[in-house]
Motif scaffolding. Structure first.
Motif, mmCIF file in Angstrom:
data_model
loop_
_atom_site.group_PDB
_atom_site.id
_atom_site.type_symbol
_atom_site.label_atom_id
_atom_site.label_comp_id
_atom_site.label_asym_id
_atom_site.label_seq_id
_atom_site.Cartn_x
_atom_site.Cartn_y
_atom_site.Cartn_z
ATOM 1 N N LYS A 11 67.217 -36.779 25.249
ATOM 2 C CA LYS A 11 65.824 -36.400 24.921
ATOM 3 C C LYS A 11 65.701 -35.848 23.678
ATOM 4 O O LYS A 11 66.411 -35.027 23.218
ATOM 5 N N ASP B 60 68.664 -34.037 19.768
ATOM 6 C CA ASP B 60 68.688 -34.959 20.656
ATOM 7 C C ASP B 60 69.578 -34.130 21.983
ATOM 8 O O ASP B 60 70.751 -33.497 21.666
ATOM 9 N N ILE B 61 69.152 -33.613 23.017
ATOM 10 C CA ILE B 61 69.509 -32.735 24.009
ATOM 11 C C ILE B 61 69.536 -33.774 25.120
ATOM 12 O O ILE B 61 68.246 -34.090 25.745
ATOM 13 N N ASN B 62 70.605 -33.991 25.876
ATOM 14 C CA ASN B 62 70.696 -34.688 26.908
ATOM 15 C C ASN B 62 69.864 -36.111 26.887
ATOM 16 O O ASN B 62 69.237 -36.607 27.834
#
Length: 164
Positions: A88, A84-86
């Protein structure tokens, strides 16, 4: 009179099957340097998962245990790991676990309703768990893209020497 006796039972069955209750968060590992928790992201079933080593220095392979009851058969099984990056989900790893003509594990080829359990080595793919807090999603799905296992992991890794 029987209608009044059956109505509450029918309502209860409909309510419990349509409600989207969340599964509990399970703590797999917790010490001063590392905390790993997971929660099933499959709205219909929870999973059992544990691993052997609770250290921020990850071995190339570690022993894991995982179990669940199948809601769909497994002829082919693939795994995708996403971070999960930012907000997304970004896929960082994928592999085929079961192939139709080459079953590598005893659970390959199992049918709906059967309990599957795996205990053995799993490759981590990195030498050290990154420092900081992050979320990862692990999804295993069959040849028809039905989710077999889905788990959201929360990892908090802090080197105490760096914090001093």
């Amino acid at each position: 009179m029987k209608v009044f006796q059956v109505s509450p039972l029918l309502f209860l069955l409909i309510y419990t099957t349509s409600s989207t209750s969340k599964w509990p968060t399970h703590t797999v590992c917790k010490n001063d340097n590392l905390e790993v928790k997971y929660k099933s992201c499959d709205p219909r079933q929870d999973i059992a998962f544990s691993f052997e080593s609770c250290t921020s220095t990850a071995p190339q392979k570690t022993n894991i245990r995982i179990g669940t009851v199948l809601r769909y058969p497994i002829r082919e099984l693939s795994a995708v790991v996403s971070l999960d990056i930012n907000g997304k989900q970004v896929p960082v790893y994928s592999t085929t676990i079961c192939e139709r003509d080459r079953p590598r594990f005893s659970f390959c080829g199992k049918n709906k309703g059967e309990f599957i359990y795996y205990e053995g080595p799993a490759s981590i793919g990195f030498d050290e768990i990154p420092q900081g807090d992050f979320n990862a999603k692990v999804e295993l799905f069959n040849e028809d893209h039905h989710i077999i296992i889905c788990a959201d992991f929360t990892v908090k890794s802090h080197n105490q020497e760096l914090l001093s």
